[in-house]
Scaffold this active site. Sequence first.
Site, PDB file in Angstrom:
ATOM      1  N   GLU A  18       0.865  -1.203   0.000  1.00 55.49           N
ATOM      2  CA  GLU A  18       0.000   0.000   0.000  1.00 55.49           C
ATOM      3  C   GLU A  18       0.886   1.232   0.000  1.00 55.49           C
ATOM      4  O   GLU A  18       0.987   1.951   0.991  1.00 55.49           O
ATOM      5  CB  GLU A  18      -0.925   0.010   1.232  1.00 55.49           C
ATOM      6  CG  GLU A  18      -1.966   1.142   1.195  1.00 55.49           C
ATOM      7  CD  GLU A  18      -2.585   1.456   2.560  1.00 55.49           C
ATOM      8  OE1 GLU A  18      -3.142   0.542   3.192  1.00 55.49           O
ATOM      9  OE2 GLU A  18      -2.489   2.622   2.993  1.00 55.49           O
ATOM     10  N   PHE A  49      -3.717  20.302   4.734  1.00 53.59           N
ATOM     11  CA  PHE A  49      -2.550  20.100   5.596  1.00 53.59           C
ATOM     12  C   PHE A  49      -1.320  19.718   4.774  1.00 53.59           C
ATOM     13  O   PHE A  49      -0.272  20.357   4.869  1.00 53.59           O
ATOM     14  CB  PHE A  49      -2.858  19.020   6.640  1.00 53.59           C
ATOM     15  CG  PHE A  49      -1.665  18.554   7.442  1.00 53.59           C
ATOM     16  CD1 PHE A  49      -1.004  19.422   8.314  1.00 53.59           C
ATOM     17  CD2 PHE A  49      -1.204  17.246   7.327  1.00 53.59           C
ATOM     18  CE1 PHE A  49       0.090  18.984   9.061  1.00 53.59           C
ATOM     19  CE2 PHE A  49      -0.105  16.814   8.072  1.00 53.59           C
ATOM     20  CZ  PHE A  49       0.545  17.680   8.933  1.00 53.59           C
ATOM     21  N   ASP A 314       2.927   1.536   3.856  1.00 52.07           N
ATOM     22  CA  ASP A 314       2.245   2.823   3.761  1.00 52.07           C
ATOM     23  C   ASP A 314       3.225   3.976   3.564  1.00 52.07           C
ATOM     24  O   ASP A 314       3.039   5.068   4.102  1.00 52.07           O
ATOM     25  CB  ASP A 314       1.351   3.092   4.970  1.00 52.07           C
ATOM     26  CG  ASP A 314       0.165   3.989   4.619  1.00 52.07           C
ATOM     27  OD1 ASP A 314      -0.020   4.284   3.424  1.00 52.07           O
ATOM     28  OD2 ASP A 314      -0.544   4.412   5.528  1.00 52.07           O
TER      29      ASP A 314
END
Length: 351
Positions: A18, A49, A314
């Site tokens: 991922e 952000f 990730d």
Amino acid sequence: MTELKTGGSQGYLRIATEEAFSTPELIEAWREELELPDVDPGFQSLIGFYINHPAERPKFIYDRLADLGETRLADMDARGIDRQILALTSPATNVLRDADRATMIAETANDRLAEACRAHPDRFSGMAACAPQDPRRAAKEIERAVTKLGLNAVVINSHILGEYLDNPKFSEVLEAAEAMDAPIYLHPNTPPRNMIGPMLEAGLDGAVFGFGVETGMHALRLITSGVFDRFPRLQVIIGHMGEALPFWMYRLDFMHQAGIRANRYEFLKPLKKEKVSNYLKENFYMTNSGVAWEPAIKFTQDVIGKDRVLYAMDYPYQCPAEEVAKLDAMDMSLEDKKMFFQTNAERVFKL
Ligand code: 1DF
Ligand code: MN
């Protein structure tokens, strides 16, 4: 910490499933979307952000998302990651209100991704992006990505402008994924406008919690609405240790069946496989992205099946090398670790 090496000397390759990237076209469209009236509050909170905040974390991440070459490869080397399975970063095109533009950005991203995979075939593989806002073209793009670009999975960043994939308008997309034998990675998005309020108020809307709540619910409604009875061969991958669904499984089965027996919701029909958990075990894969935590990984292997739990890092959102070392050191047989880090991913992504 012993040095982390690529090449498999520990008995398995490490395939991270991922791993995020961006394209200039996507960032440009995001910037413009942020300026439009009534911008989605979750998108504003998250991407506002990453694009605008002066802290070190957003800058580190923003720079790394854009790179599909030397910086990324060096980061992989330093962490012992043999291969990344790349996906266009969340919320990708799901948040764009211009469906044509969203479609073109997804197509361009797939071309760029395929090029990076061709340049580094031993290090990169990828999932196809698509814009379900235009279901017909999304279905066509899935077909093109699999047959022409060699991208053997699809990433969809959860809700699409507040709509969910069980909505019959998206049937063509699910049909294409099933027909192409391409699993859908249902990656988190921030909760939609009508769900985010109390989370935003408490600073819990992003990856810290809101992601998991929103995407776990998306996965569940695919099950309870009967998507897998309509598309029995469809496979869905969810990250973040199955967005906590394994831990919910007992209660989900009990309460779902109690509701069905009582005919509580007229629209809720009995499922062919009866229990929610049967779908979690037969139509889902789960990765440990963001959860470098031995008890959670083992629990998921135990209740979902060892052949359905995959490693993910990730990158670049969460990429400490110590987490890789910690997972290497899990009290788990070499055979099971190899399934987790390598062979399940090879099978699911057809490497
Ligand atoms: C974050 C985390 C952002 C994940 C992501 O995409 C993401 C974050 C924008 O920490 O804000 O994919 N994640 O999957 O945990
Ligand atoms: Mn992610």
